[in-house]
Design an enzyme around this catalytic site. Sequence first.
Site, PDB file in Angstrom:
ATOM      1  N   GLU A 286      -4.092  -9.135   3.571  1.00  0.00           N
ATOM      2  CA  GLU A 286      -4.968  -8.875   4.715  1.00  0.00           C
ATOM      3  C   GLU A 286      -6.123  -9.855   4.860  1.00  0.00           C
ATOM      4  OE1 GLU A 286      -2.912  -4.958   3.791  1.00  0.00           O
ATOM      5  OE2 GLU A 286      -3.730  -6.647   2.664  1.00  0.00           O
TER       6      GLU A 286
ATOM      7  N   GLU B 265       0.823  -1.216   0.000  1.00  0.00           N
ATOM      8  CA  GLU B 265       0.000   0.000   0.000  1.00  0.00           C
ATOM      9  C   GLU B 265       0.856   1.265   0.000  1.00  0.00           C
ATOM     10  OE1 GLU B 265      -4.224  -0.886   1.941  1.00  0.00           O
ATOM     11  OE2 GLU B 265      -2.584  -1.369   3.323  1.00  0.00           O
TER      12      GLU B 265
END
Length: 260
Positions: free
Chosen positions: A135, A115
């Site tokens: 995730e 990210e």
Amino acid sequence: MTKYEMIEVEDVGSVKVAKLNRPQAANAINTQLGCELLDVFADLAVPRDTRCVILSAAGERHFCAGGDLKERNGMTDDQYLKQHAVYERMVRAIVECPIPVIAAVNGIAYAGGTELVLACDFAYAVPHARFALTETSLGIMPGCGGTQNLPRAIGMRRAKELILSATPFSAEEALQWGMLNKIVSGSVMDEAMATATKIASNGPLAITQAKRAMNFGAQMDLRSAMEFEIDAYNRLATSNDRKEGIAAFNENRAPQWTGN
């Protein structure tokens, strides 16, 4: 210059280099590192002497392993949400930085590390870099722009496959799909610095407005985006830098930008 414990910050001319500095923890982001990175980029919200930023990390194996799960172990829900609020602000500060941000990916970038790369304007990486948004394998989901920035970089259908399956991918795949600009067999920092230096040599107002036009225009229909581009262009028309650029060209010399 502010001294940080978990980030190395250095100014090289008009280029600022910020390196995550927790190699013993795979440069994972704990609360303090998140706060420090937020501080670095919040300070760049109003451009001054810095004209380009390189975001990299210490060591040769890991760029960033994501959030520090050891620190999170045992956190209450309230503590967890407060920590994540820091990470959210950190990523927004990078995305909204008015000057260009280049990621120099020196190794593995997983979860929040991917990210961070996606939050930058563009990225170079070493051949052994690997990426993943893992995730969902931990019962959560990307929460620092991953579900928005990855589809914009590589397309929605491929991004869904990678995020929902939590599947890692290579630097070569990231390059092929459009997430990386270049794989560097030599020094990724040298490559990033060469590009950053080129950017820093151009008109600072022009760089800021061009980035702004691309970022906002990408969210508009074409007609609106072209009108937005002209608005950004017209802000430069009366600038001293525009006059200096023309004068320098005609006098066969390097321009002396003032940012005005």
